[in-house]
Design a protein around this motif. Structure first.
Motif, PDB file in Angstrom:
ATOM      1  N   GLN A 189      69.081   7.290 -15.620  1.00  0.00           N
ATOM      2  CA  GLN A 189      69.564   8.669 -15.600  1.00  0.00           C
ATOM      3  C   GLN A 189      68.646   9.557 -14.766  1.00  0.00           C
ATOM      4  O   GLN A 189      69.106  10.361 -13.956  1.00  0.00           O
ATOM      5  N   ALA A 231      68.865   8.767 -11.001  1.00  0.00           N
ATOM      6  CA  ALA A 231      70.065   9.323 -10.381  1.00  0.00           C
ATOM      7  C   ALA A 231      69.859  10.791 -10.009  1.00  0.00           C
ATOM      8  O   ALA A 231      70.361  11.256  -8.982  1.00  0.00           O
ATOM      9  N   GLY A 249      69.438  12.016  -6.190  1.00  0.00           N
ATOM     10  CA  GLY A 249      70.648  12.768  -5.834  1.00  0.00           C
ATOM     11  C   GLY A 249      70.395  14.168  -5.320  1.00  0.00           C
ATOM     12  O   GLY A 249      71.344  14.898  -5.016  1.00  0.00           O
TER      13      GLY A 249
END
Length: 346
Positions: A257, A260, A264
């Motif tokens: 998590q 990401a 990102g």
């Protein structure tokens, strides 16, 4: 057009202008040099002519004087133009660097806000699931049937919430009564977690409306996975103010998590290779990194000077931008920061 490309355009235009002006000034200086030489030759010829060349001598001297004035003006103009262009280029560079730094601070804020919004939901989950009837019944009387049913209920939750590795129901002494994935983690039930900081903190909760969040760590009993653990007290059927019967601990699957989020962050294609995006905990420990470096092992020496957000150049000349968590809803955060470290282009 981005601020960085604007700076490049202005810099290129200024250099072209400076080169063009330098070329023109060189031409002017060449012409004035020739005029001086002609004036000198004219003075020599006028001297040879005697009285008949006196008038021509005056003209030659005036030509030499004018050429000297033109040379001085050209030299002054060249210095002023060069200085002005240099100042303009520096001003644009400063503006571009400030815009770049401000953008990186915003990106750092965005990263820590995203994780906080995610973790706010975790605080809601743990308080909600601690009120499940099967969980309360098992905490009150952990019979084999109650344990089996609580484990089944926790498993149902895990099947819908894939961001968790496991859910543990513990009694007030720190013994794990039930977990949601007994097949995956068979050694969890019956183990003792009474000395774990997250468990000791959870024992101090005053009501079922409160929660505790632990620092990101590796959990040996979950195969060494990186977890963010959130806890709430399991209370009797009298509601949030009832007597505590146990602790529900939910283990958030941190690594995928968090990765990401840091990977990102919206960077330009040319920025990615020279940019490191990180999340730091309150002790400046790296808990997530876009390059996978130093996670849970590196302490990043961030210079905040007591500020919630800001930027500076580090000892290697790299831009460091940071922003402390502002929290989200009822989740005030844990003092974490988003950090961007970026090497200059070129």
């Amino acid at each position: 057009m981005s601020n960085l490309s604007l700076s490049a355009v202005v810099g290129t235009s200024a250099r072209n202008l400076k080169n063009s002006a330098s070329s023109d000034l060189t031409s002017i200086q060449s012409i004035t040099g020739r005029m001086k030489l002609l004036a000198l030759n004219a003075l020599i010829e006028a001297a040879h002519a005697g009285e008949k060349g006196a008038g021509f001598s005056v003209v030659a001297q005036e030509v030499r004087a004018v050429s000297s004035e033109i040379e001085q003006l050209a030299s002054s103009l060249g210095l002023s133009l060069s200085t002005g262009i240099e100042h303009l280029t520096q001003a644009v560079d400063r503006l571009a660097n400030e815009a770049r730094a401000t953008r990186c601070v915003d990106l750092a804020l965005n990263a820590v806000e995203l994780i906080d919004r995610n973790l706010y939901e975790r605080t809601c989950d743990v308080r909600w699931w601690a009120t499940d009837a099967a969980v309360i019944a098992c905490a009150n009387e952990p019979s084999a049937a109650a344990v089996a049913y609580a484990s089944e209920r926790l498993g149902v939750i895990l099947s819908a919430y894939t961001v968790y590795l496991d859910l543990w129901l513990c009694d007030t002494e720190g013994r794990v009564l039930a977990n949601g994935r007994p097949d995956t983690y068979p050694k969890v039930v019956g183990s003792h977690v009474g000395n774990e900081p997250w468990f000791r903190d959870a024992l101090t909760l005053r009501s079922g409306d409160d929660f505790r969040a632990a620092d990101v760590r590796t959990e040996r009993q979950l195969d060494g996975a990186q977890v963010a653990t959130y806890c709430a007290s399991v209370r009797s059927a009298h509601g949030a103010e009832g007597r505590p019967q146990g602790i529900l601990a939910i283990h958030f699957d941190w690594q995928p998590q968090a990765r990401a989020i840091v990977e990102g962050v919206r960077l330009g294609h040319s920025e990615r290779d020279r940019t490191r995006v990180m999340l730091l905990d309150a002790k400046d420990r790296v808990i997530a990194c876009s390059k996978g470096q130093g996670v849970l092992s590196e302490v990043y020496r961030l210079r905040t000077e007591g500020q919630q957000h800001g930027h500076y150049l580090n000892d290697r000349g790299r831009l460091v931008a940071f922003h402390e968590t502002p929290g989200y809803e009822t989740y005030r955060g844990l003092g974490w920061r988003g950090v961007i470290e970026q090497q200059a282009e070129g």
